[in-house]
Design a protein around this motif. Structure first.
Motif, PDB file in Angstrom:
ATOM      1  N   PHE A   1     -41.062 -63.749 -64.066  1.00  0.00           N
ATOM      2  CA  PHE A   1     -40.677 -65.031 -64.662  1.00  0.00           C
ATOM      3  C   PHE A   1     -41.293 -66.216 -63.925  1.00  0.00           C
ATOM      4  CE2 PHE A   1     -37.150 -62.144 -65.767  1.00  0.00           C
ATOM      5  CZ  PHE A   1     -37.207 -62.247 -67.153  1.00  0.00           C
ATOM      6  N   GLY A   2     -41.998 -65.948 -62.825  1.00  0.00           N
ATOM      7  CA  GLY A   2     -42.592 -67.027 -62.055  1.00  0.00           C
ATOM      8  C   GLY A   2     -41.819 -67.275 -60.778  1.00  0.00           C
ATOM      9  N   SER A   3     -41.986 -68.472 -60.226  1.00  0.00           N
ATOM     10  CA  SER A   3     -41.391 -68.766 -58.927  1.00  0.00           C
ATOM     11  C   SER A   3     -39.886 -69.006 -59.003  1.00  0.00           C
ATOM     12  CB  SER A   3     -42.061 -70.000 -58.313  1.00  0.00           C
ATOM     13  OG  SER A   3     -41.919 -71.116 -59.170  1.00  0.00           O
ATOM     14  N   SER A   4     -39.364 -69.319 -60.200  1.00  0.00           N
ATOM     15  CA  SER A   4     -37.919 -69.505 -60.360  1.00  0.00           C
ATOM     16  C   SER A   4     -37.440 -68.707 -61.560  1.00  0.00           C
ATOM     17  CB  SER A   4     -37.575 -70.995 -60.519  1.00  0.00           C
ATOM     18  OG  SER A   4     -38.225 -71.543 -61.646  1.00  0.00           O
ATOM     19  N   PHE A   5     -36.165 -68.374 -61.563  1.00  0.00           N
ATOM     20  CA  PHE A   5     -35.646 -67.514 -62.625  1.00  0.00           C
ATOM     21  C   PHE A   5     -34.136 -67.665 -62.741  1.00  0.00           C
ATOM     22  CE2 PHE A   5     -35.874 -65.248 -58.637  1.00  0.00           C
ATOM     23  CZ  PHE A   5     -34.644 -64.618 -58.525  1.00  0.00           C
ATOM     24  N   ASP A   6     -33.622 -67.144 -63.842  1.00  0.00           N
ATOM     25  CA  ASP A   6     -32.189 -67.171 -64.098  1.00  0.00           C
ATOM     26  C   ASP A   6     -31.637 -65.758 -63.901  1.00  0.00           C
ATOM     27  OD1 ASP A   6     -29.728 -68.513 -65.443  1.00  0.00           O
ATOM     28  OD2 ASP A   6     -30.062 -66.704 -66.639  1.00  0.00           O
ATOM     29  N   ALA A   7     -30.569 -65.645 -63.128  1.00  0.00           N
ATOM     30  CA  ALA A   7     -30.026 -64.318 -62.793  1.00  0.00           C
ATOM     31  C   ALA A   7     -29.560 -63.563 -64.031  1.00  0.00           C
ATOM     32  CB  ALA A   7     -28.876 -64.467 -61.799  1.00  0.00           C
ATOM     33  N   ALA A   8     -28.961 -64.289 -64.983  1.00  0.00           N
ATOM     34  CA  ALA A   8     -28.459 -63.636 -66.197  1.00  0.00           C
ATOM     35  C   ALA A   8     -29.614 -63.037 -67.004  1.00  0.00           C
ATOM     36  CB  ALA A   8     -27.676 -64.640 -67.040  1.00  0.00           C
TER      37      ALA A   8
ATOM     38  N   VAL B   1     -32.651 -57.853 -68.523  1.00  0.00           N
ATOM     39  CA  VAL B   1     -33.834 -56.986 -68.499  1.00  0.00           C
ATOM     40  C   VAL B   1     -33.625 -55.795 -67.568  1.00  0.00           C
ATOM     41  CG1 VAL B   1     -36.302 -56.901 -67.944  1.00  0.00           C
ATOM     42  CG2 VAL B   1     -35.332 -58.948 -69.010  1.00  0.00           C
ATOM     43  N   TYR B   2     -32.911 -56.021 -66.471  1.00  0.00           N
ATOM     44  CA  TYR B   2     -32.665 -54.971 -65.478  1.00  0.00           C
ATOM     45  C   TYR B   2     -31.951 -53.771 -66.106  1.00  0.00           C
ATOM     46  CZ  TYR B   2     -31.356 -52.955 -60.927  1.00  0.00           C
ATOM     47  OH  TYR B   2     -31.195 -52.137 -59.851  1.00  0.00           O
ATOM     48  N   ASP B   3     -31.049 -54.070 -67.054  1.00  0.00           N
ATOM     49  CA  ASP B   3     -30.434 -53.031 -67.885  1.00  0.00           C
ATOM     50  C   ASP B   3     -29.782 -51.919 -67.068  1.00  0.00           C
ATOM     51  OD1 ASP B   3     -29.705 -51.833 -70.269  1.00  0.00           O
ATOM     52  OD2 ASP B   3     -31.550 -50.660 -70.432  1.00  0.00           O
ATOM     53  N   SER B   4     -28.747 -52.310 -66.321  1.00  0.00           N
ATOM     54  CA  SER B   4     -28.022 -51.326 -65.515  1.00  0.00           C
ATOM     55  C   SER B   4     -26.556 -51.294 -65.943  1.00  0.00           C
ATOM     56  CB  SER B   4     -28.120 -51.695 -64.035  1.00  0.00           C
ATOM     57  OG  SER B   4     -27.266 -50.886 -63.255  1.00  0.00           O
ATOM     58  N   LYS B   5     -25.965 -50.121 -65.883  1.00  0.00           N
ATOM     59  CA  LYS B   5     -24.535 -50.018 -66.190  1.00  0.00           C
ATOM     60  C   LYS B   5     -23.698 -50.725 -65.144  1.00  0.00           C
ATOM     61  CE  LYS B   5     -25.013 -45.618 -68.663  1.00  0.00           C
ATOM     62  NZ  LYS B   5     -24.643 -44.170 -68.716  1.00  0.00           N
TER      63      LYS B   5
ATOM     64  N   GLN C   1     -30.856 -69.774 -53.586  1.00  0.00           N
ATOM     65  CA  GLN C   1     -29.982 -70.061 -54.716  1.00  0.00           C
ATOM     66  C   GLN C   1     -29.572 -71.525 -54.686  1.00  0.00           C
ATOM     67  OE1 GLN C   1     -26.291 -67.863 -54.803  1.00  0.00           O
ATOM     68  NE2 GLN C   1     -25.718 -68.618 -56.840  1.00  0.00           N
ATOM     69  N   THR C   2     -29.765 -72.210 -55.811  1.00  0.00           N
ATOM     70  CA  THR C   2     -29.324 -73.593 -55.961  1.00  0.00           C
ATOM     71  C   THR C   2     -28.469 -73.666 -57.207  1.00  0.00           C
ATOM     72  OG1 THR C   2     -31.432 -74.337 -55.007  1.00  0.00           O
ATOM     73  CG2 THR C   2     -30.054 -76.004 -56.082  1.00  0.00           C
ATOM     74  N   GLY C   3     -27.148 -73.655 -57.023  1.00  0.00           N
ATOM     75  CA  GLY C   3     -26.251 -73.598 -58.168  1.00  0.00           C
ATOM     76  C   GLY C   3     -26.434 -72.283 -58.888  1.00  0.00           C
ATOM     77  N   SER C   4     -26.748 -72.359 -60.184  1.00  0.00           N
ATOM     78  CA  SER C   4     -26.951 -71.137 -60.973  1.00  0.00           C
ATOM     79  C   SER C   4     -28.429 -70.736 -61.017  1.00  0.00           C
ATOM     80  CB  SER C   4     -26.443 -71.345 -62.406  1.00  0.00           C
ATOM     81  OG  SER C   4     -27.156 -72.407 -63.024  1.00  0.00           O
ATOM     82  N   LYS C   5     -29.274 -71.513 -60.359  1.00  0.00           N
ATOM     83  CA  LYS C   5     -30.710 -71.243 -60.386  1.00  0.00           C
ATOM     84  C   LYS C   5     -31.141 -70.492 -59.124  1.00  0.00           C
ATOM     85  CE  LYS C   5     -31.690 -75.434 -63.071  1.00  0.00           C
ATOM     86  NZ  LYS C   5     -32.395 -76.728 -63.074  1.00  0.00           N
ATOM     87  N   TYR C   6     -32.097 -69.607 -59.309  1.00  0.00           N
ATOM     88  CA  TYR C   6     -32.657 -68.857 -58.191  1.00  0.00           C
ATOM     89  C   TYR C   6     -34.165 -69.096 -58.157  1.00  0.00           C
ATOM     90  CZ  TYR C   6     -28.263 -66.219 -58.038  1.00  0.00           C
ATOM     91  OH  TYR C   6     -26.948 -65.866 -57.932  1.00  0.00           O
ATOM     92  N   SER C   7     -34.718 -69.084 -56.971  1.00  0.00           N
ATOM     93  CA  SER C   7     -36.167 -69.226 -56.840  1.00  0.00           C
ATOM     94  C   SER C   7     -36.631 -68.504 -55.585  1.00  0.00           C
ATOM     95  CB  SER C   7     -36.570 -70.703 -56.780  1.00  0.00           C
ATOM     96  OG  SER C   7     -35.960 -71.350 -55.681  1.00  0.00           O
ATOM     97  N   PHE C   8     -37.873 -68.037 -55.619  1.00  0.00           N
ATOM     98  CA  PHE C   8     -38.469 -67.468 -54.418  1.00  0.00           C
ATOM     99  C   PHE C   8     -38.687 -68.620 -53.437  1.00  0.00           C
ATOM    100  CE2 PHE C   8     -39.476 -64.284 -57.612  1.00  0.00           C
ATOM    101  CZ  PHE C   8     -39.181 -63.114 -56.932  1.00  0.00           C
ATOM    102  N   SER C   9     -38.398 -68.384 -52.179  1.00  0.00           N
ATOM    103  CA  SER C   9     -38.392 -69.474 -51.208  1.00  0.00           C
ATOM    104  C   SER C   9     -39.789 -69.997 -50.882  1.00  0.00           C
ATOM    105  CB  SER C   9     -37.677 -69.048 -49.920  1.00  0.00           C
ATOM    106  OG  SER C   9     -38.243 -67.876 -49.384  1.00  0.00           O
TER     107      SER C   9
END
Length: 425
Positions: free
Chosen positions: A324-331, A336-340, A360-368
């Motif tokens: 997804f690039g340098s930042s992404f949404d955990a949800a 996509v991860y598709d785990s039980k 992690q910044t609030g609900s946003k995640y990014s590679f440092s």
């Protein structure tokens, strides 16, 4: 210093209507960190940051949505932020764009929330109006409308060396727009990665330099041995006199690259060559073993080696997130991860956050750091990346609800585009 001086002249005092600061240096030398230092100053001035980060994946794409994605994030933040600021910006944007917002509405989905009840033309708008020069024309109108002395804008273009020519054309026209006001533009790039003298970025920067936009230049280099020693001394809480031998070795092995130094310290700790002595209540190290240790040639290789120590599911999470690039949404990653095990993604995220790989910044995640993103992306073989992107795009398209589609439309289109060569149906 010149970054803060430009911020003061454009955003604080208004002595200059606009400005452009270009920040160059090797990867890992602290360009993005320097830009981040102005974030705490924004709220006091009712200013907002629009951050457009380019990455190597879009370098050869015919069209990149990254600039428009940055504007869309701005609109989203505006819609969920200060109601008074929203009302002021809404009035200005509606007046500036009116029905012509049709040209931008597909590129900036959250613009519809800003435009409100004003009628926006349907999707069968004149194709000619969608040509890039018309899009740029209206983007400039949009920037003129959202920026004013009452609510200034800082627009940062990160990793410009990876922007394609079309994006650089948009960047140039925004920076050189003589009608813009209360806008500080910042452009960061790796000057050592401009392969040739005719690199498109060199040409763009040359063109900007010939205009009357106030421009300043900052070049960040690697750390000298004394500064590396200060860093090591701070990290280990020991006097510089004690850490100097270790710092000298680290400087030799990393050439003083700040990111490389920090990651090297982590690796030494993991390899138990740097350890805490409970009996002496201080950090100690095996200097001879560190000197003899073979290390990767770059921070990326070092990070890849570190990531390969993660369990397989943890590596898969990093692979998916990096697509997804340098930042992404955990949800989105979780879908996509598709785990039980619904907690699996967050468990792996927590481990990566603990290791300093992800922020992690609030609900946003990014590679440092973009080199950390690059390392995670390289976990997927180049021959398998198109298939990975296509699978992600299809999974999102099938798994997302109609009410949520607008929030991820950029992401879905981007993933499908990156895997389009494999689409046969």
């Amino acid at each position: 210093a010149s970054l803060f001086a430009s911020f003061d002249q454009v955003i604080v005092s208004g002595a200059k209507s606009r400005g452009f600061v270009k920040v160059s240096g090797y990867s890992g030398c602290g360009k993005s960190a320097l830009v981040d230092q102005i974030r705490p100053m924004l709220q006091k001035r009712r200013a907002m940051l629009i951050n457009c980060k380019f990455d190597v994946r879009g370098r050869h794409a015919a069209r990149s949505p990254l600039i428009f994605k940055a504007f869309d994030e701005y609109c989203k933040d505006l819609l969920t932020g200060d109601p008074m600021l929203l009302a002021e910006v809404q009035a200005a944007v509606r007046l500036a764009l009116g029905p012509s917002a049709a040209v931008l509405k597909d590129l900036i989905p959250n613009l519809s929330g800003i435009m409100g009840d004003i009628a926006i033309a349907s999707d069968d708008a004149d194709e000619e109006a969608r040509e890039i020069h018309r899009i740029v024309y209206h983007v400039r109108d949009f920037v003129r409308a959202i920026a004013s002395p009452a609510h200034p804008i800082v627009m940062a273009f990160d990793d410009l060396q990876w922007a394609n020519e079309q994006c650089l054309d948009v960047v140039s026209k925004l920076i050189t727009d003589v009608s813009s006001r209360s806008v500080l533009f910042i452009g960061t790039y790796r000057d050592n990665e401009l392969e040739t003298a005719d690199h498109p970025l060199e040409e763009t920067l040359g063109e900007i330099a010939t205009t009357n936009v106030p421009m300043s230049t900052i070049h960040l280099g690697n750390l000298d041995p004394l500064t590396v020693n200060d860093l090591v001394s701070d990290v280990l809480h020991l006097s510089p006199r004690l850490t100097r031998p270790l710092a000298d070795v680290l400087h030799t092995k990393t050439r003083g690259n700040p990111l490389f130094v920090k990651q090297m310290i982590k690796v030494l700790h993991e390899d138990k060559l740097l350890y805490y002595s409970a009996s002496r209540r201080r950090w100690e190290w095996d200097l001879e073993a560190i000197q003899e240790q073979l290390i990767a040639d770059s921070a990326v290789e070092l990070l890849v080696d570190m990531m390969k120590h993660y369990e397989a599911d943890g590596q898969r999470m990093l692979q998916i997130a990096s697509c997804f690039g340098s930042s992404f949404d955990a949800a989105t990653v979780q879908l996509v991860y598709d785990s039980k095990d619904e907690s699996a993604v967050f468990r792996h995220l927590d481990a990566a956050i603990k290791d300093g790989l992800i922020i992690q910044t609030g609900s946003k995640y990014s590679f440092s750091h973009d080199q950390i993103w690059q390392a995670a992306y390289s976990l997927t073989l180049p021959t398998e990346r198109e298939e990975m992107h296509l699978r992600i795009g299809r999974q999102l398209l099938q798994g997302i609800s109609p009410t949520e589609i607008d929030s991820v439309v950029f992401t879905i289109v981007d993933q499908l585009n990156r895997g389009s060569a494999l689409i046969t149906d």
